[in-house]
Design a protein around this motif. Structure first.
Motif, PDB file in Angstrom:
ATOM      1  N   LYS A   1      94.344 -77.369  -8.091  1.00 27.61           N
ATOM      2  CA  LYS A   1      94.437 -78.216  -9.283  1.00 27.61           C
ATOM      3  C   LYS A   1      95.834 -78.805  -9.487  1.00 27.61           C
ATOM      4  CE  LYS A   1      90.245 -77.314 -10.714  1.00 27.61           C
ATOM      5  NZ  LYS A   1      89.236 -78.220 -10.247  1.00 27.61           N
ATOM      6  N   THR A   2      96.872 -77.974  -9.349  1.00 21.34           N
ATOM      7  CA  THR A   2      98.205 -78.427  -9.737  1.00 21.34           C
ATOM      8  C   THR A   2      99.159 -78.588  -8.568  1.00 21.34           C
ATOM      9  OG1 THR A   2      98.886 -76.153 -10.114  1.00 21.34           O
ATOM     10  CG2 THR A   2      98.038 -77.362 -12.009  1.00 21.34           C
ATOM     11  N   THR A   3      98.769 -78.226  -7.377  1.00 19.85           N
ATOM     12  CA  THR A   3      99.661 -78.302  -6.227  1.00 19.85           C
ATOM     13  C   THR A   3      99.097 -79.252  -5.178  1.00 19.85           C
ATOM     14  OG1 THR A   3     100.836 -76.979  -4.581  1.00 19.85           O
ATOM     15  CG2 THR A   3      98.615 -76.283  -5.104  1.00 19.85           C
ATOM     16  N   GLY A   4      99.973 -79.836  -4.397  1.00 18.20           N
ATOM     17  CA  GLY A   4      99.536 -80.767  -3.358  1.00 18.20           C
ATOM     18  C   GLY A   4      98.922 -80.073  -2.160  1.00 18.20           C
ATOM     19  N   GLY A   5      99.410 -78.885  -1.866  1.00 16.46           N
ATOM     20  CA  GLY A   5      98.887 -78.135  -0.733  1.00 16.46           C
ATOM     21  C   GLY A   5      99.496 -76.758  -0.695  1.00 16.46           C
ATOM     22  N   ARG A   6      98.993 -75.922   0.208  1.00 16.75           N
ATOM     23  CA  ARG A   6      99.577 -74.598   0.377  1.00 16.75           C
ATOM     24  C   ARG A   6      99.370 -74.093   1.784  1.00 16.75           C
ATOM     25  NH1 ARG A   6      95.695 -70.822  -3.419  1.00 16.75           N
ATOM     26  NH2 ARG A   6      93.767 -71.220  -2.295  1.00 16.75           N
ATOM     27  N   TYR A   7     100.363 -73.328   2.242  1.00 18.50           N
ATOM     28  CA  TYR A   7     100.317 -72.689   3.555  1.00 18.50           C
ATOM     29  C   TYR A   7      99.904 -71.248   3.337  1.00 18.50           C
ATOM     30  CZ  TYR A   7     102.105 -70.159   7.592  1.00 18.50           C
ATOM     31  OH  TYR A   7     102.217 -69.320   8.667  1.00 18.50           O
ATOM     32  N   LEU A   8      98.862 -70.810   4.040  1.00 20.33           N
ATOM     33  CA  LEU A   8      98.360 -69.446   3.894  1.00 20.33           C
ATOM     34  C   LEU A   8      99.022 -68.546   4.934  1.00 20.33           C
ATOM     35  CD1 LEU A   8      94.623 -70.449   3.450  1.00 20.33           C
ATOM     36  CD2 LEU A   8      96.265 -69.888   1.667  1.00 20.33           C
ATOM     37  N   LEU A   9      99.759 -67.550   4.476  1.00 27.04           N
ATOM     38  CA  LEU A   9     100.539 -66.686   5.364  1.00 27.04           C
ATOM     39  C   LEU A   9      99.669 -65.863   6.314  1.00 27.04           C
ATOM     40  CD1 LEU A   9     103.202 -65.354   2.852  1.00 27.04           C
ATOM     41  CD2 LEU A   9     103.558 -66.993   4.676  1.00 27.04           C
ATOM     42  N   ASN A  10      98.529 -65.374   5.841  1.00 25.92           N
ATOM     43  CA  ASN A  10      97.702 -64.492   6.670  1.00 25.92           C
ATOM     44  C   ASN A  10      96.956 -65.233   7.773  1.00 25.92           C
ATOM     45  OD1 ASN A  10      98.507 -62.270   5.211  1.00 25.92           O
ATOM     46  ND2 ASN A  10      96.806 -62.427   3.764  1.00 25.92           N
ATOM     47  N   SER A  11      96.350 -66.351   7.422  1.00 23.74           N
ATOM     48  CA  SER A  11      95.539 -67.080   8.403  1.00 23.74           C
ATOM     49  C   SER A  11      96.314 -68.215   9.079  1.00 23.74           C
ATOM     50  CB  SER A  11      94.295 -67.654   7.730  1.00 23.74           C
ATOM     51  OG  SER A  11      94.667 -68.607   6.768  1.00 23.74           O
ATOM     52  N   HIS A  12      97.467 -68.586   8.541  1.00 21.94           N
ATOM     53  CA  HIS A  12      98.310 -69.690   9.021  1.00 21.94           C
ATOM     54  C   HIS A  12      97.640 -71.062   8.836  1.00 21.94           C
ATOM     55  CE1 HIS A  12     100.904 -66.635  10.623  1.00 21.94           C
ATOM     56  NE2 HIS A  12      99.942 -66.181  11.396  1.00 21.94           N
ATOM     57  N   ASP A  13      96.625 -71.133   7.997  1.00 24.68           N
ATOM     58  CA  ASP A  13      95.954 -72.400   7.715  1.00 24.68           C
ATOM     59  C   ASP A  13      96.712 -73.157   6.628  1.00 24.68           C
ATOM     60  OD1 ASP A  13      94.019 -71.684   9.526  1.00 24.68           O
ATOM     61  OD2 ASP A  13      92.545 -71.089   8.020  1.00 24.68           O
ATOM     62  N   ILE A  14      96.448 -74.447   6.546  1.00 26.49           N
ATOM     63  CA  ILE A  14      97.035 -75.290   5.505  1.00 26.49           C
ATOM     64  C   ILE A  14      95.902 -75.896   4.691  1.00 26.49           C
ATOM     65  CG2 ILE A  14      98.310 -77.423   5.075  1.00 26.49           C
ATOM     66  CD1 ILE A  14     100.038 -76.775   7.496  1.00 26.49           C
ATOM     67  N   GLU A  15      95.965 -75.694   3.371  1.00 25.26           N
ATOM     68  CA  GLU A  15      94.996 -76.272   2.451  1.00 25.26           C
ATOM     69  C   GLU A  15      95.657 -77.430   1.722  1.00 25.26           C
ATOM     70  OE1 GLU A  15      93.932 -73.038  -0.128  1.00 25.26           O
ATOM     71  OE2 GLU A  15      92.378 -72.345   1.244  1.00 25.26           O
ATOM     72  N   LEU A  16      94.915 -78.525   1.543  1.00 25.50           N
ATOM     73  CA  LEU A  16      95.462 -79.709   0.893  1.00 25.50           C
ATOM     74  C   LEU A  16      94.581 -80.129  -0.275  1.00 25.50           C
ATOM     75  CD1 LEU A  16      96.205 -81.567   4.212  1.00 25.50           C
ATOM     76  CD2 LEU A  16      97.911 -80.606   2.681  1.00 25.50           C
ATOM     77  N   ASN A  17      95.213 -80.742  -1.262  1.00 22.21           N
ATOM     78  CA  ASN A  17      94.521 -81.223  -2.449  1.00 22.21           C
ATOM     79  C   ASN A  17      94.125 -82.683  -2.222  1.00 22.21           C
ATOM     80  OD1 ASN A  17      93.700 -81.965  -5.012  1.00 22.21           O
ATOM     81  ND2 ASN A  17      95.378 -80.910  -6.044  1.00 22.21           N
ATOM     82  N   LYS A  18      92.832 -82.965  -2.209  1.00 27.71           N
ATOM     83  CA  LYS A  18      92.335 -84.316  -1.922  1.00 27.71           C
ATOM     84  C   LYS A  18      92.693 -85.314  -3.028  1.00 27.71           C
ATOM     85  CE  LYS A  18      88.503 -86.484   0.336  1.00 27.71           C
ATOM     86  NZ  LYS A  18      87.302 -86.214   1.087  1.00 27.71           N
ATOM     87  N   LYS A  19      92.950 -84.808  -4.239  1.00 29.37           N
ATOM     88  CA  LYS A  19      93.290 -85.701  -5.348  1.00 29.37           C
ATOM     89  C   LYS A  19      94.574 -86.474  -5.078  1.00 29.37           C
ATOM     90  CE  LYS A  19      91.210 -82.577  -8.605  1.00 29.37           C
ATOM     91  NZ  LYS A  19      91.546 -81.380  -9.318  1.00 29.37           N
ATOM     92  N   TYR A  20      95.500 -85.871  -4.307  1.00 30.96           N
ATOM     93  CA  TYR A  20      96.748 -86.563  -3.983  1.00 30.96           C
ATOM     94  C   TYR A  20      96.491 -87.760  -3.076  1.00 30.96           C
ATOM     95  CZ  TYR A  20      99.830 -83.400  -6.379  1.00 30.96           C
ATOM     96  OH  TYR A  20     100.482 -82.708  -7.353  1.00 30.96           O
ATOM     97  N   LEU A  21      95.512 -87.652  -2.202  1.00 28.91           N
ATOM     98  CA  LEU A  21      95.154 -88.773  -1.333  1.00 28.91           C
ATOM     99  C   LEU A  21      94.552 -89.897  -2.154  1.00 28.91           C
ATOM    100  CD1 LEU A  21      94.751 -89.986   1.507  1.00 28.91           C
ATOM    101  CD2 LEU A  21      92.544 -88.833   1.573  1.00 28.91           C
ATOM    102  N   THR A  22      93.631 -89.581  -3.048  1.00 25.47           N
ATOM    103  CA  THR A  22      92.956 -90.611  -3.832  1.00 25.47           C
ATOM    104  C   THR A  22      93.872 -91.232  -4.877  1.00 25.47           C
ATOM    105  OG1 THR A  22      92.066 -88.927  -5.313  1.00 25.47           O
ATOM    106  CG2 THR A  22      90.651 -89.642  -3.509  1.00 25.47           C
ATOM    107  N   GLU A  23      94.791 -90.446  -5.443  1.00 22.82           N
ATOM    108  CA  GLU A  23      95.639 -90.971  -6.519  1.00 22.82           C
ATOM    109  C   GLU A  23      96.940 -91.600  -6.020  1.00 22.82           C
ATOM    110  OE1 GLU A  23      97.752 -89.150 -10.422  1.00 22.82           O
ATOM    111  OE2 GLU A  23      95.635 -88.653 -10.132  1.00 22.82           O
ATOM    112  N   HIS A  24      97.568 -90.994  -4.994  1.00 23.95           N
ATOM    113  CA  HIS A  24      98.877 -91.467  -4.539  1.00 23.95           C
ATOM    114  C   HIS A  24      98.862 -92.090  -3.147  1.00 23.95           C
ATOM    115  CE1 HIS A  24     100.880 -89.827  -8.016  1.00 23.95           C
ATOM    116  NE2 HIS A  24     100.377 -88.642  -7.786  1.00 23.95           N
ATOM    117  N   GLY A  25      97.802 -91.935  -2.386  1.00 20.55           N
ATOM    118  CA  GLY A  25      97.701 -92.569  -1.078  1.00 20.55           C
ATOM    119  C   GLY A  25      98.095 -91.661   0.084  1.00 20.55           C
TER     120      GLY A  25
END
Length: 152
Positions: free
Chosen positions: A33-57
């Motif tokens: 909701k409030t962050t653009g993305g996060r790096y997960l320490l255990n799995s080493h995956d990266i999660e991204l917030n799709k709202k930043y793509l739609t709102e800011h490009g």
């Protein structure tokens, strides 16, 4: 843009700016909701917030991916990957990644405000939560309190 395209974009940015491969998953997480993305320490995956793509490009999304890749590569190398570490700040500067992402436009949530009034002195009270009028009295005169009913 879907998860597959984000994965490809992340791998491309990693090779272009860091000269190292990205060997884990990058995907959109709709629960962020409030962050653009996060790096997960255990799995080493990266999660991204799709709202930043739609709102800011895409440019803003690429900046967020660079930021998360800084966490990723430093963590795997055993260096300081946290925001306050020198290694992290130096790598951010080197690759041109933002330290913070642009905030999303805030959607104002209107909340019901209840109005209460003392029957003897006329003192008004504004409350976000409902109040048991039988249990409380006016703090000014000790009179009974009643809830004002909205008209309209």
């Amino acid at each position: 843009m879907d998860d597959h395209q984000v994965q490809q974009l992340t791998e491309q940015i990693s090779m272009t700016y860091f000269k190292k491969p990205f060997r884990h998953r990058a995907y959109f997480n709709s629960r962020l909701k409030t962050t653009g993305g996060r790096y997960l320490l255990n799995s080493h995956d990266i999660e991204l917030n799709k709202k930043y793509l739609t709102e800011h490009g895409q440019k803003e999304l690429e900046g967020i991916i660079k930021h998360e890749l800084c966490h990723y590569h430093l963590h795997l190398e055993g260096k300081g990957y946290r925001h306050r570490d020198k290694d992290f700040r130096a790598l951010l500067k080197e690759v041109g990644a933002p330290r913070f992402c642009t905030p999303l436009s805030a959607k104002k949530q209107t909340r019901n405000v209840r109005t209460y009034m003392c029957t003897s002195c006329g003192q008004t009270f504004l409350r976000k939560r409902a109040m048991d009028t039988n249990r409380y009295v006016c703090g000014k005169c000790g009179g009974k309190i009643k809830e004002m009913i909205k008209k309209g």
